[in-house]
Scaffold this motif. Structure first.
Motif, PDB file in Angstrom:
ATOM      1  N   SER A 168      15.932  10.898  42.212  1.00 42.54           N
ATOM      2  CA  SER A 168      15.541  12.192  42.773  1.00 42.54           C
ATOM      3  C   SER A 168      15.142  13.189  41.695  1.00 42.54           C
ATOM      4  O   SER A 168      14.247  14.007  41.913  1.00 42.54           O
ATOM      5  N   VAL A 169      15.756  13.140  40.544  1.00 42.37           N
ATOM      6  CA  VAL A 169      15.410  14.073  39.475  1.00 42.37           C
ATOM      7  C   VAL A 169      14.005  13.810  38.942  1.00 42.37           C
ATOM      8  O   VAL A 169      13.252  14.742  38.662  1.00 42.37           O
ATOM      9  N   THR A 170      13.614  12.563  38.853  1.00 35.76           N
ATOM     10  CA  THR A 170      12.287  12.231  38.326  1.00 35.76           C
ATOM     11  C   THR A 170      11.187  12.778  39.219  1.00 35.76           C
ATOM     12  O   THR A 170      10.236  13.392  38.730  1.00 35.76           O
ATOM     13  N   THR A 171      11.310  12.603  40.516  1.00 35.61           N
ATOM     14  CA  THR A 171      10.247  13.053  41.414  1.00 35.61           C
ATOM     15  C   THR A 171      10.229  14.564  41.569  1.00 35.61           C
ATOM     16  O   THR A 171       9.198  15.122  41.926  1.00 35.61           O
ATOM     17  N   THR A 172      11.334  15.222  41.304  1.00 29.56           N
ATOM     18  CA  THR A 172      11.367  16.671  41.433  1.00 29.56           C
ATOM     19  C   THR A 172      10.905  17.367  40.160  1.00 29.56           C
ATOM     20  O   THR A 172      10.161  18.339  40.214  1.00 29.56           O
ATOM     21  N   SER A 173      11.309  16.870  39.013  1.00 29.60           N
ATOM     22  CA  SER A 173      11.010  17.574  37.763  1.00 29.60           C
ATOM     23  C   SER A 173       9.581  17.387  37.281  1.00 29.60           C
ATOM     24  O   SER A 173       9.136  18.142  36.421  1.00 29.60           O
ATOM     25  N   ASP A 174       8.839  16.432  37.802  1.00 30.10           N
ATOM     26  CA  ASP A 174       7.460  16.264  37.346  1.00 30.10           C
ATOM     27  C   ASP A 174       6.526  17.324  37.909  1.00 30.10           C
ATOM     28  O   ASP A 174       5.365  17.407  37.525  1.00 30.10           O
ATOM     29  N   THR A 175       7.031  18.188  38.790  1.00 32.18           N
ATOM     30  CA  THR A 175       6.217  19.257  39.363  1.00 32.18           C
ATOM     31  C   THR A 175       5.895  20.339  38.334  1.00 32.18           C
ATOM     32  O   THR A 175       4.804  20.905  38.350  1.00 32.18           O
ATOM     33  N   ILE A 176       6.809  20.612  37.431  1.00 29.00           N
ATOM     34  CA  ILE A 176       6.629  21.714  36.481  1.00 29.00           C
ATOM     35  C   ILE A 176       5.422  21.496  35.574  1.00 29.00           C
ATOM     36  O   ILE A 176       4.538  22.350  35.525  1.00 29.00           O
ATOM     37  N   PRO A 177       5.310  20.387  34.840  1.00 26.81           N
ATOM     38  CA  PRO A 177       4.097  20.225  34.015  1.00 26.81           C
ATOM     39  C   PRO A 177       2.830  20.012  34.842  1.00 26.81           C
ATOM     40  O   PRO A 177       1.738  20.370  34.412  1.00 26.81           O
ATOM     41  N   ALA A 178       2.985  19.465  36.064  1.00 29.81           N
ATOM     42  CA  ALA A 178       1.809  19.236  36.896  1.00 29.81           C
ATOM     43  C   ALA A 178       1.178  20.544  37.344  1.00 29.81           C
ATOM     44  O   ALA A 178      -0.042  20.697  37.325  1.00 29.81           O
ATOM     45  N   VAL A 179       2.001  21.508  37.724  1.00 34.23           N
ATOM     46  CA  VAL A 179       1.466  22.781  38.213  1.00 34.23           C
ATOM     47  C   VAL A 179       1.091  23.708  37.052  1.00 34.23           C
ATOM     48  O   VAL A 179       0.022  24.308  37.056  1.00 34.23           O
ATOM     49  N   LEU A 180       1.951  23.825  36.063  1.00 32.35           N
ATOM     50  CA  LEU A 180       1.703  24.812  35.010  1.00 32.35           C
ATOM     51  C   LEU A 180       0.657  24.376  33.993  1.00 32.35           C
ATOM     52  O   LEU A 180      -0.121  25.204  33.507  1.00 32.35           O
TER      53      LEU A 180
ATOM     54  N   ALA B 101       2.706  12.663  40.716  1.00 27.81           N
ATOM     55  CA  ALA B 101       2.340  14.057  40.478  1.00 27.81           C
ATOM     56  C   ALA B 101       0.842  14.256  40.286  1.00 27.81           C
ATOM     57  O   ALA B 101       0.404  15.376  40.059  1.00 27.81           O
ATOM     58  N   ILE B 102       0.063  13.204  40.396  1.00 26.07           N
ATOM     59  CA  ILE B 102      -1.383  13.349  40.209  1.00 26.07           C
ATOM     60  C   ILE B 102      -1.966  14.251  41.291  1.00 26.07           C
ATOM     61  O   ILE B 102      -2.784  15.134  41.012  1.00 26.07           O
ATOM     62  N   ILE B 103      -1.532  14.084  42.513  1.00 24.86           N
ATOM     63  CA  ILE B 103      -2.017  14.936  43.597  1.00 24.86           C
ATOM     64  C   ILE B 103      -1.490  16.354  43.436  1.00 24.86           C
ATOM     65  O   ILE B 103      -2.175  17.325  43.779  1.00 24.86           O
ATOM     66  N   THR B 104      -0.294  16.516  42.889  1.00 23.22           N
ATOM     67  CA  THR B 104       0.241  17.851  42.640  1.00 23.22           C
ATOM     68  C   THR B 104      -0.622  18.590  41.629  1.00 23.22           C
ATOM     69  O   THR B 104      -0.807  19.799  41.737  1.00 23.22           O
ATOM     70  N   VAL B 105      -1.158  17.870  40.661  1.00 22.83           N
ATOM     71  CA  VAL B 105      -2.076  18.495  39.698  1.00 22.83           C
ATOM     72  C   VAL B 105      -3.310  19.002  40.425  1.00 22.83           C
ATOM     73  O   VAL B 105      -3.757  20.136  40.216  1.00 22.83           O
ATOM     74  N   GLU B 106      -3.865  18.172  41.291  1.00 23.42           N
ATOM     75  CA  GLU B 106      -5.089  18.555  42.004  1.00 23.42           C
ATOM     76  C   GLU B 106      -4.843  19.720  42.963  1.00 23.42           C
ATOM     77  O   GLU B 106      -5.708  20.576  43.122  1.00 23.42           O
ATOM     78  N   ASP B 107      -3.691  19.755  43.618  1.00 18.95           N
ATOM     79  CA  ASP B 107      -3.410  20.804  44.596  1.00 18.95           C
ATOM     80  C   ASP B 107      -2.804  22.053  43.976  1.00 18.95           C
ATOM     81  O   ASP B 107      -2.926  23.135  44.543  1.00 18.95           O
ATOM     82  N   GLY B 108      -2.117  21.913  42.851  1.00 16.88           N
ATOM     83  CA  GLY B 108      -1.388  23.052  42.302  1.00 16.88           C
ATOM     84  C   GLY B 108      -2.017  23.734  41.122  1.00 16.88           C
ATOM     85  O   GLY B 108      -2.002  24.962  41.021  1.00 16.88           O
ATOM     86  N   TYR B 109      -2.600  22.980  40.204  1.00 19.63           N
ATOM     87  CA  TYR B 109      -3.079  23.605  38.973  1.00 19.63           C
ATOM     88  C   TYR B 109      -4.379  24.380  39.155  1.00 19.63           C
ATOM     89  O   TYR B 109      -4.393  25.594  38.943  1.00 19.63           O
ATOM     90  N   PRO B 110      -5.492  23.752  39.554  1.00 18.39           N
ATOM     91  CA  PRO B 110      -6.728  24.546  39.616  1.00 18.39           C
ATOM     92  C   PRO B 110      -6.718  25.650  40.682  1.00 18.39           C
ATOM     93  O   PRO B 110      -7.038  26.790  40.379  1.00 18.39           O
ATOM     94  N   PRO B 111      -6.314  25.345  41.929  1.00 17.51           N
ATOM     95  CA  PRO B 111      -6.457  26.409  42.931  1.00 17.51           C
ATOM     96  C   PRO B 111      -5.363  27.475  42.880  1.00 17.51           C
ATOM     97  O   PRO B 111      -5.617  28.616  43.229  1.00 17.51           O
ATOM     98  N   LEU B 112      -4.153  27.138  42.453  1.00 11.62           N
ATOM     99  CA  LEU B 112      -3.055  28.094  42.550  1.00 11.62           C
ATOM    100  C   LEU B 112      -2.584  28.633  41.206  1.00 11.62           C
ATOM    101  O   LEU B 112      -2.469  29.844  41.028  1.00 11.62           O
ATOM    102  N   ALA B 113      -2.301  27.771  40.248  1.00  6.20           N
ATOM    103  CA  ALA B 113      -1.743  28.234  38.976  1.00  6.20           C
ATOM    104  C   ALA B 113      -2.749  29.060  38.185  1.00  6.20           C
ATOM    105  O   ALA B 113      -2.374  30.022  37.515  1.00  6.20           O
ATOM    106  N   LYS B 114      -3.997  28.728  38.269  1.00 10.55           N
ATOM    107  CA  LYS B 114      -5.007  29.503  37.547  1.00 10.55           C
ATOM    108  C   LYS B 114      -5.233  30.879  38.180  1.00 10.55           C
ATOM    109  O   LYS B 114      -5.793  31.757  37.549  1.00 10.55           O
ATOM    110  N   ARG B 115      -4.807  31.054  39.428  1.00 11.09           N
ATOM    111  CA  ARG B 115      -4.935  32.348  40.109  1.00 11.09           C
ATOM    112  C   ARG B 115      -3.584  33.067  40.194  1.00 11.09           C
ATOM    113  O   ARG B 115      -3.384  33.926  41.041  1.00 11.09           O
TER     114      ARG B 115
END
Length: 107
Positions: free
Chosen positions: A15-27, A36-50
């Motif tokens: 559970s820790v592995t799947t939860t903690s990979d969100t931080i580098p994926a989004v930021l 976390a590949i999909i988290t990068v696509e959904d979180g980094y360009p559209p949300l974190a950059k804004r």
């Protein structure tokens, strides 16, 4: 280690592995694991950059919690069912399973 402690350790590590990979994926836009590949696509360009990274974290952690609970329940149910099969397998059987996995990866 007794079986209950070992089971808690396995569940905690998974559970820790799947939860903690969100931080580098989004930021940073760097996936920590394959999931976390999909988290990068959904979180980094559209949300974190804004400057909406908190919204991406909320969605990712909610999905991670629901998926983690469901996965833990499936794991807890499947281990007693699969235990006799796993104890029945020997080294050549594991070799065949590994080669079959390499075949899927290479295809």
């Amino acid at each position: 280690m007794d079986e209950y402690s070992a089971m808690a350790l396995i569940l905690g590590l998974a559970s820790v592995t799947t939860t903690s990979d969100t931080i580098p994926a989004v930021l940073f836009g760097i996936p920590g694991t394959v999931g976390a590949i999909i988290t990068v696509e959904d979180g980094y360009p559209p949300l974190a950059k804004r400057n909406l990274a908190a919204r991406a974290f909320g969605a990712a952690y909610s999905a991670s919690m629901l998926g983690g609970i469901f996965g833990a329940i499936v794991l807890l149910v499947s281990i007693p069912i699969m235990q006799p099969l796993m104890l029945m397998l020997k080294t050549p059987d594991f070799l065949v399973i590994s080669l079959f996995g390499f075949l899927f990866v290479s295809v």
